[in-house]
Design a protein around this motif. Structure first.
Motif, short mmCIF file in Angstrom:
data_model
loop_
_atom_site.label_atom_id
_atom_site.label_comp_id
_atom_site.label_asym_id
_atom_site.label_seq_id
_atom_site.Cartn_x
_atom_site.Cartn_y
_atom_site.Cartn_z
N UNK A 128 12.67 19.94 2.72
CA UNK A 128 11.94 18.49 2.70
C UNK A 128 11.72 17.91 1.32
N UNK A 129 12.00 16.68 1.26
CA UNK A 129 11.69 15.80 -0.16
C UNK A 129 10.74 14.69 0.19
N UNK A 130 9.94 14.55 -0.58
CA UNK A 130 8.87 13.30 -0.55
C UNK A 130 8.76 12.60 -1.96
N UNK A 131 8.74 11.41 -1.88
CA UNK A 131 8.81 10.44 -3.20
C UNK A 131 7.33 10.20 -3.34
N UNK A 132 7.03 10.23 -4.83
CA UNK A 132 5.78 9.99 -5.09
C UNK A 132 5.19 8.66 -5.32
N UNK A 133 5.48 7.68 -4.39
CA UNK A 133 4.92 6.38 -4.21
C UNK A 133 3.51 6.82 -3.86
N UNK A 134 2.49 6.96 -4.58
CA UNK A 134 1.07 7.42 -4.12
C UNK A 134 0.40 6.60 -3.00
N UNK A 135 0.59 5.29 -3.05
CA UNK A 135 0.16 4.40 -1.92
C UNK A 135 0.27 4.82 -0.71
N UNK A 136 1.41 5.26 -0.32
CA UNK A 136 1.85 5.50 0.92
C UNK A 136 1.21 6.85 1.43
N UNK A 137 0.74 7.80 0.51
CA UNK A 137 -0.13 8.83 0.90
C UNK A 137 -1.87 8.79 0.98
N UNK A 138 -2.18 7.21 0.62
CA UNK A 138 -3.60 7.20 0.49
C UNK A 138 -4.32 7.25 2.01
N UNK A 139 -5.50 8.06 2.23
CA UNK A 139 -5.98 8.01 3.36
C UNK A 139 -6.40 6.84 3.91
N UNK A 140 -6.54 5.64 3.03
CA UNK A 140 -7.07 4.38 3.70
C UNK A 140 -5.74 3.85 4.33
N UNK A 141 -4.73 3.64 3.61
CA UNK A 141 -3.67 3.07 4.02
C UNK A 141 -3.25 3.86 5.37
N UNK A 142 -3.14 5.20 5.28
CA UNK A 142 -2.60 5.89 6.61
C UNK A 142 -3.80 5.44 7.51
N UNK A 143 -5.02 5.36 7.49
CA UNK A 143 -5.96 4.90 8.59
C UNK A 143 -5.61 3.69 9.18
N UNK A 144 -5.53 2.52 8.26
CA UNK A 144 -5.25 1.21 8.60
C UNK A 144 -3.77 1.47 9.25
N UNK A 145 -2.85 2.22 8.94
CA UNK A 145 -1.39 2.22 9.53
C UNK A 145 -1.59 2.59 11.03
N UNK A 146 -2.61 3.61 11.35
CA UNK A 146 -3.02 4.07 12.61
C UNK A 146 -3.78 3.01 13.37
#
Length: 360
Positions: A128-146
């Motif tokens: 598996x590969x992930x790209x380090x665009x750090x905002x996509x891994x920020x917990x606040x973004x992830x919570x809002x996305x949910x």
């Protein structure tokens, strides 16, 4: 019958290709907080003095050879923090070396063809590969996305606004950086320097938010750059249209005393705003707000940010849990960024040519 507690899994060994400022000021501090999950085992840099100095900070081995790092049996996962032009070949080499997962700094390729080659090797090897665009891994973004429900379907305007001092100021706050290369002086405005600044600004700075932008405009294939302007000493103002969605990308790096990084997605009856911590600052997550006519819901700040979040995701993937971004997502994110960078640079080149002709 009593059951014995299971022993915790040993930390995964990390190998890092490239020992520059991003490794020193971002990744090593993040990994220092995740010692139960990950341990740095090997640092590679083409400058032996940098490799040795950075490795000594974490008690790791050092080398100047990608081949040597990938052959190290204590390296389970690889982070690629080298110059952009080496990313694709190093991602592919890490997959073929049998590593458990790969984290690549953005952009993970320099063309759609390179990205497709990476995706094919990842599928073939199962790495598996992930790209380090750090905002996509920020917990606040992830919570809002949910929690945002139907908000994306009504968004008509997206804004990314970034005001930061130059990177070395934050790097020096974080650590004593060794081996930093002084940035080149900017040529006179009105030359191809403006085109280079716009392209570099998109691929180096705006690219952190472009995966977020794309989340709200799936019809991105027809993205058009309506206005592109380079700002001195470094920055950009871009106005775009993707389908029915207006996009504004603004950035300025100067001697500001108060950094700011915000992302907004605005619809008819609801809006999302996220205030991110600046690059290199590791003081918790962003804060996200979803506002409707009736209420505003706040998410965060949480205890860690996207830098740590991407390492947590990588560790989970290496252990066979979690879900990696699809190849299609990574390729689309890259091609979206490349299309904007190329179009923005193209808009200022005719103006530069006309100015040069007028001076002749």
């Amino acid at each position: 019958m009593s059951s014995q507690p299971q022993a915790a899994a040993a930390p995964l060994g990390v190998g890092i290709l490239g020992g520059g400022p991003v490794t020193q000021a971002i990744h090593l501090p993040s990994l220092a907080r995740l010692g139960d999950l990950l341990r740095v085992r090997h640092i590679m840099d083409v400058d032996p003095a940098v490799a040795e100095s950075v490795a000594a900070r974490v008690g790791a081995r050092f080398s100047t050879s990608t081949v040597e790092l990938l052959a190290d049996p204590e390296v389970d996962v690889v982070a690629i923090c080298s110059p952009h032009q080496f990313h694709a070949e190093q991602v592919i080499a890490a997959c073929r070396a049998g590593k458990k997962a790969v984290l690549c700094e953005k952009p993970f390729a320099m063309s759609g063809q390179e990205a497709e080659a990476i995706a094919a090797v990842s599928a073939e090897t199962g790495v598996p590969i992930i790209v380090g665009a750090m905002h996509t891994f920020d917990p606040a973004w992830l919570a809002a996305e949910t929690a945002w429900g139907a908000v994306p379907g009504q968004v008509h305007t997206i804004r990314s606004s970034i005001v930061l001092p130059p990177n070395p100021r934050f790097e020096d706050f974080a650590t004593e950086v060794v081996g930093r290369t002084p940035p080149p002086g900017r040529p006179q405005a009105g030359t191809d320097a403006d085109a280079a600044m716009l392209s570099g600004g998109v691929m180096g700075l705006a690219i952190h938010d472009l995966p977020l932008v794309r989340r709200f405009c799936p019809d991105f294939a027809d993205v058009r750059v309506l206005h592109a302007e380079a700002l001195a000493p470094f920055g950009y103002v871009l106005s775009l249209q993707a389908g029915d969605t207006a996009i504004e990308l603004r950035a300025a790096m100067n001697d500001t005393w108060e950094p700011d990084w915000s992302f907004e997605a605005i619809g008819d009856d609801a809006a999302l705003r996220i205030d991110f911590t600046p690059s290199y600052v590791q003081a918790g997550s962003a804060t996200a707000r979803i506002s409707t006519r009736e209420e505003t819901t706040v998410f965060g700040p949480f205890g860690h940010n996207g830098y740590e979040g991407e390492w947590r995701r990588l560790a989970a993937l290496a252990r066979g849990t979690g879900t990696a971004p699809s190849a299609a997502t990574l390729i689309d994110d890259l091609e979206f960024a490349l299309a904007i960078a190329d179009s923005a640079a193209g808009r200022v080149r005719p103006a530069a040519a006309a100015a040069a002709e007028a001076r002749a």
